[in-house]
Design an enzyme around this catalytic site. Structure first.
Site, short mmCIF file in Angstrom:
data_model
loop_
_atom_site.label_atom_id
_atom_site.label_comp_id
_atom_site.label_asym_id
_atom_site.label_seq_id
_atom_site.Cartn_x
_atom_site.Cartn_y
_atom_site.Cartn_z
CG ASN A 1 -2.00 0.78 1.23
OD1 ASN A 1 -1.94 2.21 0.85
ND2 ASN A 1 -3.04 0.84 1.91
CG HIS B 1 -8.34 3.68 1.27
ND1 HIS B 1 -8.41 2.77 2.23
CD2 HIS B 1 -9.53 4.11 1.28
CE1 HIS B 1 -9.45 3.48 2.73
NE2 HIS B 1 -10.73 3.90 1.74
CG HIS C 1 -3.37 9.39 1.84
ND1 HIS C 1 -4.58 8.30 0.94
CD2 HIS C 1 -4.27 8.86 2.48
CE1 HIS C 1 -5.22 7.48 1.82
NE2 HIS C 1 -5.39 8.04 2.74
CD GLU D 1 -7.26 -0.49 1.33
OE1 GLU D 1 -6.98 -1.74 1.42
OE2 GLU D 1 -6.90 -0.09 1.61
CG HIS E 1 -5.72 -2.13 9.94
ND1 HIS E 1 -6.04 -0.64 9.16
CD2 HIS E 1 -5.02 -1.26 10.98
CE1 HIS E 1 -6.35 0.08 9.93
NE2 HIS E 1 -5.28 0.10 11.53
CG ASP E 2 -2.36 -1.78 13.57
OD1 ASP E 2 -1.65 -0.75 12.32
OD2 ASP E 2 -2.52 -2.06 14.22
N GLY F 1 0.84 -1.51 4.18
CA GLY F 1 1.41 0.25 3.97
C GLY F 1 2.47 0.63 5.26
#
Length: 242
Positions: free
Chosen positions: A8, A44, A51, A71, A191-192, A214
């Site tokens: 990402n 995203h 961003h 996404e 995620h994380d 990401g």
């Protein structure tokens, strides 16, 4: 099975936007990530373009030779963008426009008609569709009812618990992966996830098709360099499933 790494690049765009110029170059970073071994690129684009911007998405499309994953929340603007760009995959997330980052998956049962219609739209366009969900078996079964091809498991709860109890942290995700696979859904996760917890997650999780990473990866690259960072993340995905 092989688990793909999709990088990402939102945080690259965040850094670029801080100065309003083109350093770092988002397009070049995406191409470099592929050359360094990434199996895909994720973006995203949010409505405020804080961003990744819409024009980034159009510029990236012809450059990406692996897999392009877009996404976002399926507003009409987002749907139109995806249909114009036609990435290999679209991931539907329940983010509000002002949300800092994704912090939960869909309640699919409460949104099943809405999601089913959107999934049909994308599938008719030949775009693989993934729904961002918490690792709840009933929610995953409902995701299958929408006609989606995959689910993406929201992994922050795993990352939060991993340092103190890795087995308890991963257990719900193992079950979620098994349920998804049993009803014909592919499994993504994100995620994380990071260099500390990714190897264990991959080792324990059956049927994991893809991870999207990401923030942690770009942060690691500040110290290790982008090429070495991608190599290390790919090494984490070589551990055999148990």
């Amino acid at each position: 099975m092989n688990t793909n790494l999709s990088v990402n690049i939102n945080k690259i765009a965040t850094l670029r936007n801080a100065r309003g110029e083109n350093v770092p170059d988002v397009q070049k970073v995406a191409v470099d990530c592929e050359s360094f071994g990434a199996d895909g690129i994720t973006v995203h684009p949010r409505p405020d373009e804080r961003h990744i911007r819409r024009d980034d998405v159009f510029k990236l499309r012809p450059l990406i030779k692996t897999e392009f994953n877009i996404e976002g929340y399926p507003s009409q603007d987002f749907i139109d963008l995806v249909l114009m760009v036609r990435p290999e995959q679209v991931t539907l997330v329940p983010d509000t426009p002002s949300q800092l980052t994704s912090n939960t998956g869909w309640d699919v049962a409460d949104n099943i008609d809405f999601l089913s219609e959107i999934v049909d739209t994308f599938k008719n366009a030949g775009i693989r569709t993934s729904i961002f969900v918490n690792p709840d078996p009933d929610n995953i079964r409902n995701a299958a009812r929408t006609g989606a091809d995959r689910v993406e498991l929201y992994t922050k709860p795993y990352a939060d618990l991993y340092p103190t109890d890795p087995e308890a942290a991963v257990a719900p995700f193992v079950e979620a992966s098994k349920v998804a696979h049993s009803i014909g859904l592919g499994v993504n996760a994100g995620h994380d996830l990071n260099l500390e917890n990714l190897g264990f997650f991959h080792e324990r999780l059956p049927h994991l098709d893809e991870v999207s990473i990401g923030h942690a990866l770009i942060s690691d690259a500040l110290y290790l360099g982008l090429k070495e960072t991608i190599r290390r993340y790919k090494e984490c995905l070589k551990k055999a499933n148990v």
